[in-house]
Scaffold this motif. Sequence first.
Motif, PDB file in Angstrom:
ATOM      1  N   ALA A 178      20.855 -18.088 -33.906  1.00  0.00           N
ATOM      2  CA  ALA A 178      20.532 -16.811 -33.283  1.00  0.00           C
ATOM      3  C   ALA A 178      19.020 -16.734 -33.092  1.00  0.00           C
ATOM      4  O   ALA A 178      18.252 -17.072 -33.991  1.00  0.00           O
ATOM      5  CB  ALA A 178      21.011 -15.652 -34.154  1.00  0.00           C
ATOM      6  N   GLU A 179      18.606 -16.311 -31.912  1.00  0.00           N
ATOM      7  CA  GLU A 179      17.175 -16.184 -31.634  1.00  0.00           C
ATOM      8  C   GLU A 179      16.583 -15.095 -32.524  1.00  0.00           C
ATOM      9  O   GLU A 179      17.135 -14.009 -32.657  1.00  0.00           O
ATOM     10  CB  GLU A 179      16.946 -15.831 -30.162  1.00  0.00           C
ATOM     11  N   LYS A 180      15.431 -15.399 -33.103  1.00  0.00           N
ATOM     12  CA  LYS A 180      14.769 -14.442 -33.984  1.00  0.00           C
ATOM     13  C   LYS A 180      13.440 -13.997 -33.390  1.00  0.00           C
ATOM     14  O   LYS A 180      12.745 -14.776 -32.719  1.00  0.00           O
ATOM     15  CB  LYS A 180      14.548 -15.049 -35.370  1.00  0.00           C
ATOM     16  N   ALA A 181      13.093 -12.747 -33.642  1.00  0.00           N
ATOM     17  CA  ALA A 181      11.839 -12.204 -33.134  1.00  0.00           C
ATOM     18  C   ALA A 181      10.666 -12.905 -33.814  1.00  0.00           C
ATOM     19  O   ALA A 181      10.664 -13.101 -35.034  1.00  0.00           O
ATOM     20  CB  ALA A 181      11.784 -10.702 -33.387  1.00  0.00           C
ATOM     21  N   THR A 182       9.679 -13.296 -33.025  1.00  0.00           N
ATOM     22  CA  THR A 182       8.495 -13.948 -33.571  1.00  0.00           C
ATOM     23  C   THR A 182       7.372 -12.948 -33.823  1.00  0.00           C
ATOM     24  O   THR A 182       6.335 -13.310 -34.380  1.00  0.00           O
ATOM     25  CB  THR A 182       8.009 -15.035 -32.605  1.00  0.00           C
ATOM     26  N   ALA A 183       7.562 -11.725 -33.373  1.00  0.00           N
ATOM     27  CA  ALA A 183       6.599 -10.651 -33.608  1.00  0.00           C
ATOM     28  C   ALA A 183       7.374  -9.363 -33.847  1.00  0.00           C
ATOM     29  O   ALA A 183       8.540  -9.249 -33.466  1.00  0.00           O
ATOM     30  CB  ALA A 183       5.656 -10.499 -32.419  1.00  0.00           C
ATOM     31  N   GLU A 184       6.741  -8.413 -34.468  1.00  0.00           N
ATOM     32  CA  GLU A 184       7.415  -7.148 -34.755  1.00  0.00           C
ATOM     33  C   GLU A 184       7.736  -6.407 -33.464  1.00  0.00           C
ATOM     34  O   GLU A 184       6.874  -6.242 -32.605  1.00  0.00           O
ATOM     35  CB  GLU A 184       6.541  -6.267 -35.644  1.00  0.00           C
ATOM     36  N   VAL A 185       8.989  -5.997 -33.336  1.00  0.00           N
ATOM     37  CA  VAL A 185       9.433  -5.262 -32.156  1.00  0.00           C
ATOM     38  C   VAL A 185       9.018  -3.798 -32.306  1.00  0.00           C
ATOM     39  O   VAL A 185       9.270  -3.188 -33.351  1.00  0.00           O
ATOM     40  CB  VAL A 185      10.958  -5.371 -31.979  1.00  0.00           C
ATOM     41  N   PRO A 186       8.377  -3.208 -31.280  1.00  0.00           N
ATOM     42  CA  PRO A 186       7.984  -1.800 -31.361  1.00  0.00           C
ATOM     43  C   PRO A 186       9.172  -0.914 -31.709  1.00  0.00           C
ATOM     44  O   PRO A 186      10.287  -1.124 -31.233  1.00  0.00           O
ATOM     45  CB  PRO A 186       7.454  -1.495 -29.957  1.00  0.00           C
ATOM     46  N   ALA A 187       8.923   0.086 -32.531  1.00  0.00           N
ATOM     47  CA  ALA A 187       9.996   0.958 -33.015  1.00  0.00           C
ATOM     48  C   ALA A 187      10.754   1.639 -31.892  1.00  0.00           C
ATOM     49  O   ALA A 187      11.974   1.833 -31.978  1.00  0.00           O
ATOM     50  CB  ALA A 187       9.426   2.002 -33.978  1.00  0.00           C
TER      51      ALA A 187
END
Length: 236
Positions: free
Chosen positions: A18-27
Motif C-alpha cells: 500500500a502506498e504510504k504518505a511521505t509527508a504529513e497530509v494537511p488536516a
Amino acid sequence: ALSSCVVQQQRPIQRLYAEKATAEVPADELLDVGVRLFDPNIPEDPAEQEKKRVFPDVRHAEARYIPLLIRDTLEDTGYWGQARVLPSDGTGMDVYVDGRILESTGREITLDVTVTDATGRVWFRKVYKGEADLRAYKETISKPRDPFDNVYNTLANDLLAARRKLSAEQRVQIREVSDLRFAQELAPYAFEEYLTKDRKGVYKVARLPAPGDPMSERMDLVRERGTVEDLEVSDV
C-alpha cells in the motif's frame, strides 16, 4: 501423516504494498473512513453450506476480521483521517467501505467491495480476488502479516486513487455533508433543513450552521469522541 496436511506453495507470489504518505497530509485534506462489517454471504440451506464448504461460525468471524485488516492497512498509509470499523449500518464517517465475501477457502479469497462517500456518491465497486501467500504462515522475526495482504493493499491503493480524483472543493463538500448527516441523526429537529437530496440519492448542503453555533459545536464534540456507532476491536 503431518506432511500430507502441508500445502505447498506452487509459485512465488509477488508482494504488493500500500502506498504510504511521505509527508504529513494537511488536516483539511484528510477524510475519515468507516469500514463496515462485511456480509458473510452464508447460504440458508445447510446442504448448500456443506456443498460450498461454508462454515457459518468461521464465515461470521471472517466478516468481522477482514474489516479490521482493511482499517489497519488504511491507517498505516497516513493518507486518511480516522479509520474505524463500523456495524453494517454504521454512519458518521466521510467515506464508507462495504463488502461481501464471495469466497474464502483459506487458499483463495474473493471479496465484492463497494466504496461510497457521505454524499451518496459511489467511488467504485470492484471484485478483489487473491491467493494466500503461504510465506506469511512461516515463523519470522519481522512484523506478522496476513496471507491476503496483497488484497487489502490493492484495495487501499484503489481507494487512494479514487480520492486523488476529487477536487479540493469536492473533499470539502463530503466533509460538510458528513458532519450535517451525523448531526441530523442525533438532532433531526435542529438540522433537518440543512441538507437536500436529489433524485439520485445524492446529498447536497442547503445551508451551513452559523459560526459558533452551540448545537453544531456539541455535535462536533460527540463525533470527535467517537461515542456513536464505533466498534472497538474487543467488540468485533
